[in-house]
Design a protein around this motif. Sequence first.
Motif, short mmCIF file in Angstrom:
data_model
loop_
_atom_site.label_atom_id
_atom_site.label_comp_id
_atom_site.label_asym_id
_atom_site.label_seq_id
_atom_site.Cartn_x
_atom_site.Cartn_y
_atom_site.Cartn_z
N TYR A 97 14.73 -0.67 12.73
CA TYR A 97 15.53 -0.78 11.52
C TYR A 97 14.76 -0.26 10.31
O TYR A 97 15.28 0.53 9.52
N LEU A 98 13.52 -0.69 10.16
CA LEU A 98 12.71 -0.28 9.01
C LEU A 98 12.41 1.22 9.05
O LEU A 98 12.26 1.86 8.00
N GLY A 99 12.33 1.77 10.24
CA GLY A 99 12.12 3.21 10.36
C GLY A 99 13.24 4.00 9.72
O GLY A 99 13.01 5.07 9.13
N ARG A 100 14.45 3.47 9.81
CA ARG A 100 15.60 4.15 9.19
C ARG A 100 15.55 4.04 7.67
O ARG A 100 16.29 4.76 6.98
N TRP A 101 14.71 3.15 7.16
CA TRP A 101 14.54 3.00 5.71
C TRP A 101 13.20 3.59 5.26
O TRP A 101 12.65 3.22 4.23
N SER A 102 12.69 4.52 6.07
CA SER A 102 11.45 5.27 5.75
C SER A 102 10.21 4.39 5.74
O SER A 102 9.29 4.59 4.93
N PHE A 103 10.17 3.41 6.64
CA PHE A 103 8.95 2.65 6.90
C PHE A 103 8.63 2.79 8.39
O PHE A 103 8.71 1.82 9.15
N PRO A 104 8.25 4.00 8.81
CA PRO A 104 8.03 4.24 10.25
C PRO A 104 6.69 3.74 10.74
O PRO A 104 5.74 3.57 9.95
N GLY A 105 6.59 3.50 12.04
CA GLY A 105 5.31 3.17 12.66
C GLY A 105 4.59 2.02 11.98
O GLY A 105 5.16 0.97 11.69
N ASN A 106 3.32 2.25 11.70
CA ASN A 106 2.49 1.19 11.12
C ASN A 106 2.83 0.88 9.66
O ASN A 106 2.34 -0.11 9.12
N ARG A 107 3.64 1.74 9.03
CA ARG A 107 4.04 1.45 7.65
C ARG A 107 4.78 0.11 7.57
O ARG A 107 4.75 -0.56 6.54
N ALA A 108 5.43 -0.27 8.64
CA ALA A 108 6.16 -1.54 8.67
C ALA A 108 5.24 -2.74 8.62
O ALA A 108 5.68 -3.86 8.32
N PHE A 109 3.94 -2.52 8.90
CA PHE A 109 2.97 -3.62 8.91
C PHE A 109 2.04 -3.61 7.70
O PHE A 109 1.20 -4.48 7.56
N GLU A 110 2.19 -2.60 6.83
CA GLU A 110 1.34 -2.53 5.64
C GLU A 110 1.78 -3.56 4.60
O GLU A 110 2.98 -3.87 4.48
N LEU A 111 0.83 -4.07 3.84
CA LEU A 111 1.15 -5.06 2.81
C LEU A 111 1.88 -4.39 1.65
O LEU A 111 1.56 -3.25 1.27
N VAL A 112 2.83 -5.10 1.08
CA VAL A 112 3.62 -4.52 -0.03
C VAL A 112 2.78 -4.37 -1.29
O VAL A 112 3.19 -3.68 -2.22
N ASP A 113 1.60 -4.99 -1.33
CA ASP A 113 0.76 -4.92 -2.52
C ASP A 113 0.49 -3.48 -2.95
O ASP A 113 0.41 -3.18 -4.14
N GLY A 114 0.35 -2.59 -1.98
CA GLY A 114 0.04 -1.20 -2.29
C GLY A 114 1.25 -0.30 -2.38
O GLY A 114 1.11 0.91 -2.56
N PHE A 115 2.44 -0.86 -2.30
CA PHE A 115 3.66 -0.05 -2.33
C PHE A 115 3.98 0.41 -3.75
O PHE A 115 3.73 -0.30 -4.73
N SER A 116 4.55 1.59 -3.84
CA SER A 116 5.04 2.09 -5.13
C SER A 116 6.31 1.35 -5.51
O SER A 116 6.91 0.63 -4.70
N GLY A 117 6.76 1.57 -6.75
CA GLY A 117 8.01 0.97 -7.19
C GLY A 117 9.18 1.40 -6.32
O GLY A 117 10.06 0.60 -5.98
N GLY A 118 9.21 2.69 -5.95
CA GLY A 118 10.28 3.19 -5.11
C GLY A 118 10.27 2.57 -3.73
O GLY A 118 11.33 2.25 -3.17
N GLU A 119 9.09 2.39 -3.15
CA GLU A 119 8.99 1.77 -1.82
C GLU A 119 9.41 0.31 -1.87
O GLU A 119 10.09 -0.18 -0.95
N ARG A 120 9.06 -0.37 -2.92
CA ARG A 120 9.49 -1.77 -3.06
C ARG A 120 11.01 -1.86 -3.19
O ARG A 120 11.65 -2.72 -2.59
N ALA A 121 11.59 -0.96 -3.99
CA ALA A 121 13.04 -0.96 -4.15
C ALA A 121 13.73 -0.65 -2.82
O ALA A 121 14.75 -1.26 -2.47
N ARG A 122 13.17 0.28 -2.07
CA ARG A 122 13.75 0.64 -0.77
C ARG A 122 13.70 -0.55 0.20
O ARG A 122 14.66 -0.82 0.92
N LEU A 123 12.59 -1.27 0.20
CA LEU A 123 12.49 -2.45 1.06
C LEU A 123 13.48 -3.53 0.64
O LEU A 123 14.14 -4.16 1.48
N ALA A 124 13.61 -3.74 -0.67
CA ALA A 124 14.56 -4.75 -1.16
C ALA A 124 15.98 -4.40 -0.74
O ALA A 124 16.76 -5.28 -0.33
N LEU A 125 16.34 -3.13 -0.80
CA LEU A 125 17.66 -2.70 -0.38
C LEU A 125 17.84 -2.88 1.13
O LEU A 125 18.92 -3.26 1.60
N ALA A 126 16.78 -2.62 1.89
CA ALA A 126 16.85 -2.81 3.35
C ALA A 126 17.10 -4.28 3.70
O ALA A 126 17.87 -4.59 4.61
#
Length: 216
Positions: A97-126
């Motif tokens: 599911y997260l891969g379809r929201w552009s969090f493929p592979g190990n990106r799904a296990f990375e901490l959100v602390d280092g995410f950009s504003g766009g990545e955080r918004a994308r996760l919130a929408l997911a």
Amino acid sequence: HVDAGYGQHRVLANVDFRLEAGDRIGLLGPNGAGKSTLVKSLVGELPLLKGERINHPDLELGYFAQHTVESLHEGQSPIDHMRMIAPGVSVQEFRDYLGRWSFPGNRAFELVDGFSGGERARLALALIAWRKPNVMLLDEPTNHLDLETREALAEALSDFGGAIVLVSHDRHLTGLVCNTYWRVADGHVEEFDGDLDEYAAWLRTRNNKTAERRAA
């Protein structure tokens, strides 16, 4: 017949707003006119000063606002966030599911602390989309999103089968997603019988009249 606002401060008066299945409504209005106040009142986040809010028992609401992004938990990954809302689902299903929201592979296990504003918004929408809402209320959903993600969001909302209420400065997104407009201005909410070009003309006229009054 709702009055909406904050504490003793009334922002909107005598609002009658009805949302039917399949409606796709864009809220238009000058900055500070009360669009976010209306959305928060529709969600139920903001207590009404007067009147009544009635929702269908089958309502499944998805709500995205700026504070939605800010509510992500530091020190946790996208997978951790998914586990909080869907315990018992397999990690592989989350990864797919997260891969379809552009969090493929190990990106799904990375901490959100280092995410950009766009990545955080994308996760919130997911996280919102996972719950399969039948009504989406979106208050400036494209803030911090890059162009590619904005286009993906517009496509997803165009394909969404439920009702939508959208507040956005992104005219392209609003035009693609919405087919009905309501104007929020001067403490009132009313259906706007026109398109985005006609609204822009109305806003220019309004701004010119305001400038003339100040000059006088």
